[in-house]
Design a protein around this motif. Structure first.
Motif, PDB file in Angstrom:
ATOM      1  N   LEU B  77       0.898  -1.389   0.034  1.00  0.00           N
ATOM      2  CA  LEU B  77      -0.531  -0.256   0.423  1.00  0.00           C
ATOM      3  C   LEU B  77       0.868   0.995   0.363  1.00  0.00           C
ATOM      4  N   ARG B  78       0.685   2.096  -0.916  1.00  0.00           N
ATOM      5  CA  ARG B  78       1.975   2.645  -1.266  1.00  0.00           C
ATOM      6  C   ARG B  78       1.478   4.815  -0.260  1.00  0.00           C
ATOM      7  N   ALA B  79      -0.126   3.871   0.217  1.00  0.00           N
ATOM      8  CA  ALA B  79      -0.951   5.264   0.746  1.00  0.00           C
ATOM      9  C   ALA B  79      -2.151   5.096   0.711  1.00  0.00           C
ATOM     10  N   VAL B  80      -2.327   5.591   2.099  1.00  0.00           N
ATOM     11  CA  VAL B  80      -3.987   5.622   2.685  1.00  0.00           C
ATOM     12  C   VAL B  80      -4.123   7.051   3.183  1.00  0.00           C
ATOM     13  N   THR B  81      -5.781   6.891   3.036  1.00  0.00           N
ATOM     14  CA  THR B  81      -6.576   7.847   3.141  1.00  0.00           C
ATOM     15  C   THR B  81      -7.551   7.721   4.347  1.00  0.00           C
ATOM     16  N   VAL B  82      -7.373   8.210   5.234  1.00  0.00           N
ATOM     17  CA  VAL B  82      -8.752   8.048   6.468  1.00  0.00           C
ATOM     18  C   VAL B  82      -9.958   9.335   6.165  1.00  0.00           C
ATOM     19  N   TYR B 121     -15.175  17.271   0.121  1.00  0.00           N
ATOM     20  CA  TYR B 121     -14.611  18.120  -1.146  1.00  0.00           C
ATOM     21  C   TYR B 121     -13.591  17.690  -1.920  1.00  0.00           C
ATOM     22  N   VAL B 122     -13.240  16.877  -1.475  1.00  0.00           N
ATOM     23  CA  VAL B 122     -12.198  16.186  -3.088  1.00  0.00           C
ATOM     24  C   VAL B 122     -12.819  15.550  -4.003  1.00  0.00           C
ATOM     25  N   GLY B 123     -13.549  14.847  -3.070  1.00  0.00           N
ATOM     26  CA  GLY B 123     -14.723  13.941  -4.136  1.00  0.00           C
ATOM     27  C   GLY B 123     -15.238  14.597  -4.569  1.00  0.00           C
ATOM     28  N   LEU B 304     -16.097   8.686  -0.209  1.00  0.00           N
ATOM     29  CA  LEU B 304     -14.365   8.015  -0.715  1.00  0.00           C
ATOM     30  C   LEU B 304     -13.785   7.567  -1.839  1.00  0.00           C
ATOM     31  N   ALA B 305     -14.980   8.758  -2.418  1.00  0.00           N
ATOM     32  CA  ALA B 305     -13.791   8.740  -4.090  1.00  0.00           C
ATOM     33  C   ALA B 305     -12.775   9.631  -3.634  1.00  0.00           C
ATOM     34  N   GLY B 306     -13.053  10.529  -2.610  1.00  0.00           N
ATOM     35  CA  GLY B 306     -12.196  11.227  -2.137  1.00  0.00           C
ATOM     36  C   GLY B 306     -11.018  11.263  -1.547  1.00  0.00           C
ATOM     37  N   ALA B 307     -10.919  10.262  -0.262  1.00  0.00           N
ATOM     38  CA  ALA B 307     -10.041   9.843  -0.063  1.00  0.00           C
ATOM     39  C   ALA B 307      -9.179   9.132  -0.777  1.00  0.00           C
ATOM     40  N   VAL B 308      -9.845   8.227  -1.619  1.00  0.00           N
ATOM     41  CA  VAL B 308      -8.557   7.459  -2.802  1.00  0.00           C
ATOM     42  C   VAL B 308      -8.248   8.647  -3.319  1.00  0.00           C
TER      43      VAL B 308
END
Lengths: 347, 347
Positions: B77-82, B121-123, B304-308
């Motif tokens: 896993l190169r990165a995780v966003t929670v 927001y990011v999603g 969830l799309a924003g977290a990705v």
């Protein structure tokens, strides 16, 4: 039932959010004997699956009643009135259990059970047609044309209680947080007041939502709104809207005046109105606007005084108020002998 | 860290009131690999005395992450966003405990922790300046000029969340009870709808106040308000006021457009906006009125799309969003080797 040389009395009880209060009126409060100092319990009567817990109420009431009777030298209670918050929707167990329990424990055969709004009404206006708004953390309006009871609002802080302490406080905190966020309709003064009272705005949700007494915390901010009414237009608007809500509730329950009833009266009772002019000035104007035919009068007494008044009138067979099971429920299974004797004042 | 023939991915996590969702994007979602079907946990992550419970989050996340990795044949896993609801005020324990726990359990060295408003927001808008309103039972507006985050409302159902599902539902029930009482501003249609949904009005307080999820019960009535908007003026007014509140919150966080930023965008995301035209028509008008310089665009994706998206950009060293501890907190202790290698796209 009262022999020669024995004193009788009536008992008024007010069961509310901060505990149970009981007061004794010797000889029905006649002949200058008046009422003794009320006793107060430590905790509110519990509400269980069957509604207001009659057993818990009796646990608190019986020792208080015995002490009041002993202190006054009274052997007989001619009538008891219990006014209770939540009675209208949660009073089933009281109606089922209190009459026999009070007869057994205190020898009481005449009993009235009332919504706290009814005792507030009678305390404020007595047996007259009109409307009473009882307000503190919550708000309810009660009115009667002496043939039936009407009530408005009293739905609690999420469904109504518009214009109450919780409503005013919540509106004030909302305006404070609008200023915090830069949204329209905000008040920097209310924000400053709120941060003095509760600390930084960011901490308010964490303080409020876990508490069981959220409405009380909201209502604790209402005096700050009143304090800002000397110039803060947002605070002025909140209190003006509260005044309109309160007058709306009064109008919804007030009988029509004029030819039918003669004068009707409207009175305000409860802690909210200690807020003074910032609320009372717009409220008097709103009442004049919405109820031009009702005379605004000061409340004569509080709900406990109303409970005593109902008990006295019940003992004297002159209770003329409308009897409705969920508002004012009367048990008079064994009329007191003196009520039937010659010379008793006519009802 | 990814050897020949090994696949890497990033993980996006959304922790909210109905549970934890996690989704894996293989090779950062590039080359048409996209994201797998998200996994969802059964229960919301607990909040304890230290805030959101990092241990409880890990208990749920680790098995989900391992299953997602195994299903996709991914070893790194190169990165995780929670992204987490309540993160701004309750995220201390996550910042303290998650980095080491994720490194130990999943070998993750790059981590972003974000308020759910930031992932929303990011999603919705990605790494562009603008404003996003995320609304369901509650409501929050998040905006950025790409130098800092701004937020408005999100104070919960007693202090704000104006225009949210709980707010609209509560206003609808208030109007229903006004009709019930004969107070002004009532709606007989909303009363009829409410009695179909919840039974006689007198039973509503007893149903609502004992529930732990009072805001959800209030919000469940919001669609009924929308359903009455075809002709009931009270319902129309409630939705128009909600629209003004929502647009106010958006304006409070939206950067100025025009010469400084060029175009700014505003988007709406969350379940509230499934209510459709009865809310969206007045809302579009209110946004045009209050944010004439912002282009209204559809939300590209959900939180969830924003977290990705944040995890992908973090893995690729192209995350340009403002980093603030209580909004978007980034740990990149061990930069991945490929981020430093020639040929990597510039940030």
């Amino acid at each position: 039932m009262t022999g020669p040389g024995e004193l009788s009395g009536v008992l008024g009880v007010d069961s509310g959010g901060s505990g149970l209060r009981a007061v004794l009126a010797v000889e029905g409060g006649r002949e200058g004997r008046g009422t003794a100092v009320p006793l107060k319990s430590e905790e509110p009567v519990r509400t269980g699956p069957r509604g207001i817990d009659a057993g818990h109420l009796m646990e608190q009431l019986v020792p208080m009643a015995r002490q009041l009777m002993a202190d006054a030298g009274i052997t007989t209670l001619r009538a008891v009135t219990v006014g209770a918050a939540g009675y209208t929707s949660l009073g089933n167990a009281l109606r089922a259990d209190l009459p026999s329990a009070l007869a057994r424990e205190l020898g009481v055969r005449r009993l009235a059970l009332a919504a706290d709004g009814v005792t507030a009404y009678v305390g404020a206006l007595g047996q007259r047609p009109g409307a009473v708004v009882a307000a503190g953390t919550g708000l309810i309006a009660i009115g009667t044309d002496l043939t039936r009871w009407r009530r408005a609002d009293g739905w609690g802080h999420l469904l109504g209680d518009n214009g109450s302490g919780a409503w005013i406080g919540r509106a004030g905190l909302d305006a404070a947080l609008r200023a915090h966020d830069g949204r329209s309709g905000g008040s920097a003064r209310l924000l400053a007041r709120g941060e003095v009272m509760f600390g930084p705005a960011g901490t308010w949700p964490g303080q409020l939502y876990p508490r069981p007494d959220r409405p009380a915390m909201l209502a604790s901010f209402a005096p700050e709104v009143a304090a800002c009414a000397d110039g803060d237009p947002v605070a002025v608007d909140i209190l003006a809207e509260a005044a309109r809500h309160i007058a709306d509730a009064a109008r919804a329950v007030c009988p029509a005046g004029g030819e039918v009833f003669g004068e009707v009266q409207v009175a305000l009772t409860g802690g909210l109105f200690k807020m003074g002019d910032p609320l009372l000035v717009p409220l008097r104007a709103a009442l004049t606007d919405r109820l031009p035919y009702a005379r605004q009068v000061p409340a004569a007494g509080d709900p406990l005084a109303g409970a005593v008044r109902i008990a006295v009138d019940l003992a004297e067979d002159r209770l003329t108020l409308p009897r409705e099971e969920d508002m004012l429920y009367v048990i008079a299974e064994t009329p007191a002998p003196e009520a039937l004797a010659p010379g008793t004042p006519a009802p």
